[in-house]
Design a protein around this motif. Structure first.
Motif, PDB file in Angstrom:
ATOM      1  N   ASP A 109       0.777  -1.283  -0.064  1.00  0.00           N
ATOM      2  CA  ASP A 109      -0.035   0.173   0.055  1.00  0.00           C
ATOM      3  C   ASP A 109       0.844   1.055  -0.067  1.00  0.00           C
ATOM      4  N   GLU A 110       0.779   2.232  -0.893  1.00  0.00           N
ATOM      5  CA  GLU A 110       1.311   3.430  -0.816  1.00  0.00           C
ATOM      6  C   GLU A 110       2.710   3.382  -1.093  1.00  0.00           C
ATOM      7  N   MET A 111       3.347   2.797  -2.224  1.00  0.00           N
ATOM      8  CA  MET A 111       4.728   3.038  -2.506  1.00  0.00           C
ATOM      9  C   MET A 111       4.946   4.367  -2.983  1.00  0.00           C
ATOM     10  N   GLN A 112       5.917   4.806  -2.122  1.00  0.00           N
ATOM     11  CA  GLN A 112       6.829   6.146  -2.499  1.00  0.00           C
ATOM     12  C   GLN A 112       8.130   6.153  -1.661  1.00  0.00           C
ATOM     13  N   ILE A 113       8.859   6.546  -2.396  1.00  0.00           N
ATOM     14  CA  ILE A 113      10.402   6.526  -2.074  1.00  0.00           C
ATOM     15  C   ILE A 113      10.806   7.839  -1.602  1.00  0.00           C
ATOM     16  N   THR A 114      11.037   8.239  -0.330  1.00  0.00           N
ATOM     17  CA  THR A 114      11.666   9.345   0.136  1.00  0.00           C
ATOM     18  C   THR A 114      12.698   9.705   0.704  1.00  0.00           C
ATOM     19  N   ASP A 115      13.343   8.283   1.052  1.00  0.00           N
ATOM     20  CA  ASP A 115      14.495   8.076   1.742  1.00  0.00           C
ATOM     21  C   ASP A 115      15.517   7.464   0.748  1.00  0.00           C
ATOM     22  N   ILE A 116      16.911   8.148   0.945  1.00  0.00           N
ATOM     23  CA  ILE A 116      17.957   7.593   0.079  1.00  0.00           C
ATOM     24  C   ILE A 116      18.171   6.275   0.434  1.00  0.00           C
ATOM     25  N   THR A 117      18.262   6.085   1.554  1.00  0.00           N
ATOM     26  CA  THR A 117      18.731   4.620   1.958  1.00  0.00           C
ATOM     27  C   THR A 117      17.691   3.645   1.240  1.00  0.00           C
ATOM     28  N   ASP A 118      16.331   3.671   1.171  1.00  0.00           N
ATOM     29  CA  ASP A 118      15.399   2.788   0.372  1.00  0.00           C
ATOM     30  C   ASP A 118      15.731   2.949  -1.186  1.00  0.00           C
ATOM     31  N   ALA A 119      15.937   4.017  -1.620  1.00  0.00           N
ATOM     32  CA  ALA A 119      16.307   4.410  -3.004  1.00  0.00           C
ATOM     33  C   ALA A 119      17.545   3.594  -3.589  1.00  0.00           C
ATOM     34  N   MET A 120      18.293   3.587  -2.575  1.00  0.00           N
ATOM     35  CA  MET A 120      19.599   2.897  -2.953  1.00  0.00           C
ATOM     36  C   MET A 120      19.704   1.459  -3.088  1.00  0.00           C
ATOM     37  N   VAL A 121      18.583   0.750  -2.604  1.00  0.00           N
ATOM     38  CA  VAL A 121      18.511  -0.712  -2.487  1.00  0.00           C
ATOM     39  C   VAL A 121      17.264  -1.237  -3.250  1.00  0.00           C
ATOM     40  N   VAL A 122      16.292  -0.557  -3.511  1.00  0.00           N
ATOM     41  CA  VAL A 122      15.243  -1.215  -4.154  1.00  0.00           C
ATOM     42  C   VAL A 122      15.427  -2.274  -5.562  1.00  0.00           C
ATOM     43  N   ALA A 123      16.391  -1.626  -6.223  1.00  0.00           N
ATOM     44  CA  ALA A 123      16.365  -2.105  -7.468  1.00  0.00           C
ATOM     45  C   ALA A 123      17.248  -3.516  -7.341  1.00  0.00           C
ATOM     46  N   ARG A 124      18.324  -3.373  -6.487  1.00  0.00           N
ATOM     47  CA  ARG A 124      18.847  -4.964  -6.204  1.00  0.00           C
ATOM     48  C   ARG A 124      17.971  -5.916  -5.786  1.00  0.00           C
ATOM     49  N   LEU A 125      17.005  -5.286  -4.622  1.00  0.00           N
ATOM     50  CA  LEU A 125      15.958  -6.079  -3.961  1.00  0.00           C
ATOM     51  C   LEU A 125      15.111  -6.575  -4.750  1.00  0.00           C
ATOM     52  N   PHE A 126      14.481  -5.850  -5.594  1.00  0.00           N
ATOM     53  CA  PHE A 126      13.300  -6.162  -6.607  1.00  0.00           C
ATOM     54  C   PHE A 126      13.962  -6.983  -7.567  1.00  0.00           C
ATOM     55  N   ASP A 127      15.009  -6.895  -7.976  1.00  0.00           N
ATOM     56  CA  ASP A 127      15.485  -7.951  -8.945  1.00  0.00           C
ATOM     57  C   ASP A 127      15.608  -9.156  -8.388  1.00  0.00           C
ATOM     58  N   LYS A 128      16.176  -9.346  -7.427  1.00  0.00           N
ATOM     59  CA  LYS A 128      16.136 -10.663  -6.580  1.00  0.00           C
ATOM     60  C   LYS A 128      14.773 -11.291  -6.425  1.00  0.00           C
ATOM     61  N   LEU A 129      13.792 -10.625  -5.788  1.00  0.00           N
ATOM     62  CA  LEU A 129      12.302 -10.879  -5.664  1.00  0.00           C
ATOM     63  C   LEU A 129      11.925 -11.479  -6.775  1.00  0.00           C
ATOM     64  N   PHE A 130      11.981 -10.806  -7.944  1.00  0.00           N
ATOM     65  CA  PHE A 130      11.355 -11.341  -9.033  1.00  0.00           C
ATOM     66  C   PHE A 130      11.941 -12.475  -9.611  1.00  0.00           C
ATOM     67  N   ALA A 131      13.332 -12.545  -9.691  1.00  0.00           N
ATOM     68  CA  ALA A 131      14.066 -13.430 -10.109  1.00  0.00           C
ATOM     69  C   ALA A 131      13.481 -14.936  -9.314  1.00  0.00           C
ATOM     70  N   GLY A 132      13.167 -14.592  -8.082  1.00  0.00           N
ATOM     71  CA  GLY A 132      12.742 -15.921  -7.194  1.00  0.00           C
ATOM     72  C   GLY A 132      11.503 -16.118  -7.008  1.00  0.00           C
TER      73      GLY A 132
END
Length: 353
Positions: free
Chosen positions: A127-150
């Motif tokens: 619910d409510e995806m929004q990116i406001t924190d740089i710590t989130d911004a720097m990790v979501v691409a790697r995280l989602f790539d692994k989740l999709f692959a799994g």
């Protein structure tokens, strides 16, 4: 039953009012639901193979259009283990897991966290995806790539189109691959309804109660009678809201102003909620000097973010403070302004269940 059939059944029971834009949004969601009902593709050692085709749906549009309600419908109908969670809360879990992996001396701190999600979940409903924190911004691409692959699919709502995520954020260029991933791997659908359902539900609603009020009833109407809670991570600390659902939060004055919270906490809160029910605001005499300062800061944050505010207090806004805090005249004025029916229209949440 398909999502279209479930939606029609709720319309027939009078639980929701039909909306052509919502009905159009059911098609991409049903595509993902039907795909999840198919048998897994398995590789070596029985591990799930990365599925082909779209890995989820990114449902975006103006607030109050019913995105959360449709996502809840999908979550209930998912034929595989599905987890519904607020995006902020999920990312906090991810960062906590990364911290533990780092403390254990692991170099790939994203991998183990992603594997834990993959082991338990087939679809994540944010619910409510929004990116406001740089710590989130720097990790979501790697995280989602692994989740999709799994094999983990993602269904998410957002008030922003993908290209506007993390807009003007620090080092945004490093975040752009995630935007491209969303557009390439997920079905992006705009829920373009002209009707603001949450605004309709607030029309005629009293927003300022002196001496208390039936705020339990207000909370039940706006939250749909459920609560998932929300934890916001602010400067290494947790700000926990026990009552939170679909962008609506309820908290007491003591919860938000009786503790040593600051502007960062209130800004994070204002970004995360669309409606705040604030209860038990006392008269603010000289003994409440610090609480008064925090209350002023809280109202400023909510006002600037356009958050709808419903309050129960011991006195009218102009009579709340007996202190010499010069900002309070402005605060009282803002409390009055925020009672208007058209206040914060662009910040309201979605159609209830």
């Amino acid at each position: 039953m398909t999502l279209q059939e479930l939606y029609a059944a709720r319309v027939a029971k009078g639980r929701i009012t039909p909306d052509p834009a919502q009905e159009a949004a059911l098609a991409p969601l049903e595509t993902i639901r039907a795909k999840l009902a198919e048998p897994d593709r398995r590789g070596l050692f029985g591990r799930r193979k990365a599925p082909e085709g779209s890995m989820g749906c990114y449902l975006w549009g103006g607030v109050g259009r019913g995105k959360s309600m449709l996502m809840d419908l999908f979550h209930e109908a998912a034929p595989v283990p599905s987890r519904r969670v607020h995006f902020h809360a999920f990312m906090q879990e991810i960062h906590d897991g990364m911290h533990r992996a780092r403390a254990a001396g692991q170099t790939d701190v994203v991998g183990p966290v992603a594997e834990a999600v993959i082991a338990d979940t087939r679809v994540l409903c944010f619910d409510e995806m929004q990116i406001t924190d740089i710590t989130d911004a720097m990790v979501v691409a790697r995280l989602f790539d692994k989740l999709f692959a799994g094999g983990v699919h993602v269904v998410t709502t957002s008030n922003r189109r993908p290209d506007d995520l993390y807009k003007d954020g620090l080092n945004r260029a490093l975040f752009l691959p995630f935007i491209e991933m969303v557009k390439e791997r997920m079905i992006v659908h705009e829920l373009a309804s002209p009707r603001d359902w949450r605004q309709d539900r607030l029309t005629g609603e009293t927003r300022y109660f002196v001496g208390g009020g039936a705020l339990d009833d207000v909370w039940a109407r706006l939250s749909g009678g459920r609560s998932e809670g929300l934890t916001l991570r602010v400067k290494g600390r947790d700000l926990r809201l026990e009552d939170f659902a679909s962008g609506v939060a309820r908290a007491s004055f003591a919860d938000l102003c009786g503790r040593p919270l600051g502007a960062g906490d209130y800004l994070a809160l204002a970004r995360a909620v669309r409606v705040l029910i604030l209860t038990d605001v006392p008269r603010l005499d000289r003994a409440h000097h610090n609480e008064t300062r925090r209350f002023v800061t809280l109202i400023d944050a909510l006002y600037e973010a356009g958050v709808k505010l419903i309050v129960s207090a011991e006195a009218e806004p102009e009579d709340l403070s007996g202190t010499d805090v010069f900002e309070f005249e402005r605060t009282a004025s803002r409390l009055r302004e925020m009672q208007a029916e058209d206040w914060g229209k662009d910040a309201s949440a979605g159609q209830g269940p």
